[in-house]
Design a protein around this motif. Structure first.
Motif, short mmCIF file in Angstrom:
data_model
loop_
_atom_site.label_atom_id
_atom_site.label_comp_id
_atom_site.label_asym_id
_atom_site.label_seq_id
_atom_site.Cartn_x
_atom_site.Cartn_y
_atom_site.Cartn_z
N UNK A 21 0.84 -1.21 0.00
CA UNK A 21 0.00 0.00 0.00
C UNK A 21 0.88 1.25 0.00
N UNK A 22 1.87 1.29 0.91
CA UNK A 22 2.76 2.46 0.97
C UNK A 22 3.51 2.60 -0.35
N UNK A 23 3.99 1.48 -0.90
CA UNK A 23 4.70 1.53 -2.17
C UNK A 23 3.84 2.07 -3.30
N UNK A 24 2.56 1.70 -3.32
CA UNK A 24 1.66 2.18 -4.38
C UNK A 24 1.38 3.67 -4.27
N UNK A 25 1.46 4.20 -3.07
CA UNK A 25 1.16 5.61 -2.86
C UNK A 25 2.39 6.50 -3.04
N UNK A 42 3.37 8.62 -8.84
CA UNK A 42 3.10 7.57 -7.86
C UNK A 42 2.50 6.35 -8.54
N UNK A 43 2.49 5.24 -7.82
CA UNK A 43 1.94 4.01 -8.37
C UNK A 43 0.49 4.15 -8.79
N UNK A 44 -0.26 4.96 -8.07
CA UNK A 44 -1.69 5.11 -8.39
C UNK A 44 -1.93 5.88 -9.69
N UNK A 47 -2.49 2.21 -14.12
CA UNK A 47 -3.53 1.19 -13.90
C UNK A 47 -3.03 0.03 -13.07
N UNK A 48 -1.78 -0.40 -13.33
CA UNK A 48 -1.20 -1.50 -12.57
C UNK A 48 -1.11 -1.15 -11.10
N UNK A 49 -0.78 0.10 -10.81
CA UNK A 49 -0.66 0.56 -9.43
C UNK A 49 -2.00 0.58 -8.71
N UNK A 50 -3.04 0.95 -9.42
CA UNK A 50 -4.38 0.98 -8.82
C UNK A 50 -4.86 -0.43 -8.49
N UNK A 55 -5.38 -5.02 -4.52
CA UNK A 55 -4.94 -6.36 -4.10
C UNK A 55 -4.31 -6.30 -2.71
N UNK A 56 -3.51 -5.27 -2.47
CA UNK A 56 -2.84 -5.13 -1.17
C UNK A 56 -3.84 -4.87 -0.05
#
Length: 151
Positions: A21-25, A42-44, A47-50, A55-56
């Motif tokens: 979650x932290x990595x995606x943000x 940021x990951x978000x 699309x892959x990051x969202x 998933x996380x």
């Protein structure tokens, strides 16, 4: 008797899920250009990051719920495997993105950010989260059965 704490798989699942979650943000990609222009994504933003973020979040909920129903722990490697595939794929995409140089000067360059690496590491933790539960299971010959009464 003291109450037992959470199983190691639960701890791995929660820590791994929170890391993802932290990595995606945080930063997944950095783009820089000649003249000092740079931008981080940021990951978000992707699309892959969202999807990885969803998933996380599900993995953290499953890990917490597995304290009540231990069998749920075995869903974590599936969630983690999907997140790991998405994050590794995005890392490869960023590495393959065109970097333009002219006479040794970078005109446009891209690089992966630390958030992507954190999401990859957290996903790997989710993949192995069920291992302690699998390794602690008793072999079938050690399981005791209740003897049957005579007819």
């Amino acid at each position: 008797m003291l109450p037992r704490g959470p199983q190691p798989g639960v701890i791995l699942g929660v820590v791994g899920g929170i890391a993802v979650v932290i990595g995606c943000l945080t930063t997944w990609a950095n783009v820089g250009a000649l003249g000092g222009f740079s931008h981080s994504y940021p990951g978000t933003h992707f699309g892959e990051g969202q999807v990885t973020l969803a998933l996380a979040a599900a993995a953290v909920l499953v890990a917490l719920a597995s304290m009540l129903e231990r069998r749920l722990l075995f869903a974590l490697p599936v969630l983690g495997g999907a997140a790991l595939a998405l994050t590794l794929s995005k890392r490869s995409d960023i590495a393959d993105t065109l970097s333009v140089s002219f006479r040794g000067f970078h005109i446009v360059s891209t690089s992966a950010g630390g958030g992507l690496d954190l999401a990859i590491a957290g996903s790997a933790l989710l993949v192995i989260a069920a291992a302690p539960a699998l390794l602690s299971r008793k072999p079938a010959d050690e399981i005791t059965t209740i003897p049957r009464r005579g007819n």
